[in-house]
Design a protein around this motif. Structure first.
Motif, PDB file in Angstrom:
ATOM      1  N   PHE A 107       0.821  -1.216   0.000  1.00 39.24           N
ATOM      2  CA  PHE A 107       0.000   0.000   0.000  1.00 39.24           C
ATOM      3  C   PHE A 107       0.854   1.265   0.000  1.00 39.24           C
ATOM      4  O   PHE A 107       0.679   2.155  -0.831  1.00 39.24           O
ATOM      5  CB  PHE A 107      -0.923   0.004   1.219  1.00 39.24           C
ATOM      6  N   ARG A 110       3.164   2.447  -3.229  1.00 40.44           N
ATOM      7  CA  ARG A 110       2.424   2.196  -4.467  1.00 40.44           C
ATOM      8  C   ARG A 110       3.173   2.663  -5.707  1.00 40.44           C
ATOM      9  O   ARG A 110       3.067   2.071  -6.773  1.00 40.44           O
ATOM     10  CB  ARG A 110       1.054   2.883  -4.401  1.00 40.44           C
ATOM     11  N   HIS A 155      -2.497  -8.185   0.269  1.00 39.71           N
ATOM     12  CA  HIS A 155      -2.611  -7.051  -0.651  1.00 39.71           C
ATOM     13  C   HIS A 155      -3.543  -6.043  -0.007  1.00 39.71           C
ATOM     14  O   HIS A 155      -4.756  -6.255   0.055  1.00 39.71           O
ATOM     15  CB  HIS A 155      -3.148  -7.511  -2.009  1.00 39.71           C
ATOM     16  N   PRO A 157      -5.543  -2.782  -0.051  1.00 31.85           N
ATOM     17  CA  PRO A 157      -6.050  -1.777  -0.991  1.00 31.85           C
ATOM     18  C   PRO A 157      -6.053  -0.396  -0.364  1.00 31.85           C
ATOM     19  O   PRO A 157      -5.961  -0.255   0.865  1.00 31.85           O
ATOM     20  CB  PRO A 157      -7.470  -2.258  -1.278  1.00 31.85           C
ATOM     21  N   GLY A 158      -6.156   0.616  -1.186  1.00 35.01           N
ATOM     22  CA  GLY A 158      -6.250   1.977  -0.685  1.00 35.01           C
ATOM     23  C   GLY A 158      -7.670   2.336  -0.305  1.00 35.01           C
ATOM     24  O   GLY A 158      -8.630   1.721  -0.791  1.00 35.01           O
ATOM     25  N   ASP A 161      -9.990   2.975  -3.259  1.00 37.31           N
ATOM     26  CA  ASP A 161     -10.118   1.956  -4.301  1.00 37.31           C
ATOM     27  C   ASP A 161     -11.584   1.589  -4.534  1.00 37.31           C
ATOM     28  O   ASP A 161     -12.394   1.580  -3.595  1.00 37.31           O
ATOM     29  CB  ASP A 161      -9.339   0.693  -3.932  1.00 37.31           C
ATOM     30  N   SER A 162     -11.910   1.270  -5.774  1.00 39.50           N
ATOM     31  CA  SER A 162     -13.274   0.879  -6.137  1.00 39.50           C
ATOM     32  C   SER A 162     -13.612  -0.490  -5.567  1.00 39.50           C
ATOM     33  O   SER A 162     -12.735  -1.228  -5.096  1.00 39.50           O
ATOM     34  CB  SER A 162     -13.415   0.827  -7.655  1.00 39.50           C
ATOM     35  N   GLU A 165     -11.700  -3.154  -7.405  1.00 35.17           N
ATOM     36  CA  GLU A 165     -10.299  -3.223  -6.990  1.00 35.17           C
ATOM     37  C   GLU A 165     -10.161  -3.870  -5.619  1.00 35.17           C
ATOM     38  O   GLU A 165      -9.246  -4.675  -5.382  1.00 35.17           O
ATOM     39  CB  GLU A 165      -9.698  -1.816  -6.974  1.00 35.17           C
ATOM     40  N   ALA A 166     -11.064  -3.529  -4.708  1.00 37.55           N
ATOM     41  CA  ALA A 166     -11.019  -4.108  -3.363  1.00 37.55           C
ATOM     42  C   ALA A 166     -11.297  -5.605  -3.399  1.00 37.55           C
ATOM     43  O   ALA A 166     -10.678  -6.387  -2.666  1.00 37.55           O
ATOM     44  CB  ALA A 166     -12.024  -3.407  -2.453  1.00 37.55           C
ATOM     45  N   SER A 169      -8.156  -7.370  -4.707  1.00 38.96           N
ATOM     46  CA  SER A 169      -7.110  -7.459  -3.681  1.00 38.96           C
ATOM     47  C   SER A 169      -7.500  -8.457  -2.599  1.00 38.96           C
ATOM     48  O   SER A 169      -6.638  -9.152  -2.035  1.00 38.96           O
ATOM     49  CB  SER A 169      -6.847  -6.078  -3.067  1.00 38.96           C
ATOM     50  N   GLY A 198     -11.164  -3.486   1.876  1.00 40.68           N
ATOM     51  CA  GLY A 198     -11.328  -2.068   1.601  1.00 40.68           C
ATOM     52  C   GLY A 198     -12.381  -1.424   2.488  1.00 40.68           C
ATOM     53  O   GLY A 198     -12.530  -1.753   3.658  1.00 40.68           O
TER      54      GLY A 198
END
Length: 393
Positions: A107, A110, A155, A157-158, A161-162, A165-166, A169, A198
């Motif tokens: 994270f 990145r 992993h 996620p930020g 993040d959508s 994406e979550a 990850s 996320g």
């Protein structure tokens, strides 16, 4: 309630001693000691808690420290750790050690990494060297380090993040957790999984439920306290914790402010780590039971009181607020050393009070006291900073 395994006469695992609502006091059995929970663990990313010696940490009641396997693999390198016989000997620490897997760097770095299902290629911000970190390599590094608690590679996620994406990850985190489990740790080491998902409640619940089916020794809540709203941190942690096994320890990664800890203990979290108290100390802020004090403030120039009445740390027993103010005013390193000692001793005293309040049924009263001091603004209050972690601690 207990979950234990036998190792050469030692008992590894976790037992719950008493509950007060969802808050609980337990004992975490490791190869380097038995530690009371809820517990706060100072961060020593580079095999050192900044401005503190191992003897100092022991004297103020620290039980478990954190190290970062990725950073230690880069500098000083595993060959150096090996010739010392492991991380405990390298840093002259005979207490517990928990090592992060490098997942947080997925994270935080990145812009310096490339990730796929096999692992993550990370370029070191220290020397530019590249390391392709796989779940298996992460565990192997932690085997060499000889830490008591090993974290799986995940992993993270930020917070922005959508959902897609979550979810991606999360699936990767679960695959990597399975690979870490299959690779295995050394005798005497415990392996913790990390729930992700996320900012999405259903993914948080799914992650905890799926990981709970695997035979890990403990479970962490990852990917929070990264800038999201305070109430969202609490809600998503609660959703995660309620789907984790009650008999296993629960660890919130990167949370260290008293106001956050007291809320998370209330929903059943047992373990915490953060650079929060040590970072505040280096910038001149002291933690007390009446709130935070900015010792650099001019109002402390002639103040002959200790940082906190009743505190037994070396700073409070031997020096005035006036003197420590002077040290910061002149840029003397001793100021940071004394406040770091105080803030970490405060965290140990705070956790002792938390455990005692759970035992004697006064937890609700302690929670109100903390909220009054740290949220409603007694003392010199700093704004709540949810980002409790940095790359280097």
């Amino acid at each position: 309630m207990s979950e234990k395994s036998q190792l050469k006469g030692q008992t590894l695992g976790f037992e719950i001693k008493v509950c007060n609502g969802k808050a609980r006091v337990g004992k975490l059995h490791t190869s380097h000691g038995v530690f009371d929970t809820p517990i706060f663990m100072p961060v020593g990313t580079n095999a050192n808690v900044k401005l503190m010696r191992a003897d100092d940490l022991k004297s103020i009641g620290v039980g478990i420290l954190l190290g970062n396997s990725y950073h230690l693999a880069v500098k000083p390198g595993l060959d150096v750790i090996k010739i010392h016989g492991g991380l405990h000997s390298f840093m002259n620490w005979n207490g517990g050690i928990l090592t992060d897997s490098g997942g947080f760097q997925v994270f935080s770095l990145r812009d310096l990494r490339q990730i796929n299902d096999d692992g993550v290629l990370i370029r070191s911000p220290v020397d530019g060297s590249k390391l392709f970190l796989t779940p298996e390599l992460s565990i192997e590094i932690q085997r060499v380090l000889g830490s008591d608690i090993v974290m799986v590679l995940d992993h993270c996620p930020g917070p922005m993040d959508s959902y897609e994406e979550a979810l991606k990850s999360l699936r990767r985190t679960h695959q990597w957790a399975d690979r870490c489990l299959k690779y295995g740790v050394n005798e005497g080491q415990m392996l913790f999984a990390i729930a992700q998902g996320g900012m999405y409640e259903d993914l948080r619940r799914l992650s905890a439920q799926e990981l709970a089916k695997m035979p890990f020794d403990g479970f962490a809540v990852g990917g929070l306290s990264l800038g999201e709203e305070f109430e969202k941190t609490l809600h998503l942690t609660g959703v995660t914790v309620e789907s984790l096994p009650i008999e296993k320890p629960r660890y919130f990664m990167g949370g260290g402010s008293p106001e956050l800890i007291v809320h998370l203990v209330e929903i059943g979290v047992d373990m915490f780590d953060s650079v929060f108290p040590t970072r505040l100390a280096r910038h001149g802020t002291a933690l007390t039971f009446k709130g935070r004090l900015n010792i650099k403030s001019a109002r402390f120039k002639d103040d002959l009181d200790p940082i906190e009445e009743g505190c037994d740390c070396i700073a409070c027993k031997n020096y005035t607020r006036s003197y420590i103010h002077h040290l910061f005013d002149r840029g003397e390193a001793l100021g940071g050393i004394l406040l770091t000692n105080h803030n970490l001793r405060f965290m140990m005293r705070f956790m002792e009070r938390l455990r005692r309040s759970i035992y004697d049924g006064t937890f609700v009263d302690l929670k109100k006291e903390v909220i009054n001091s740290y949220v409603k603004g007694e003392g010199d209050k700093l704004c709540y900073d949810s980002v409790d972690n940095t790359v280097f601690g």
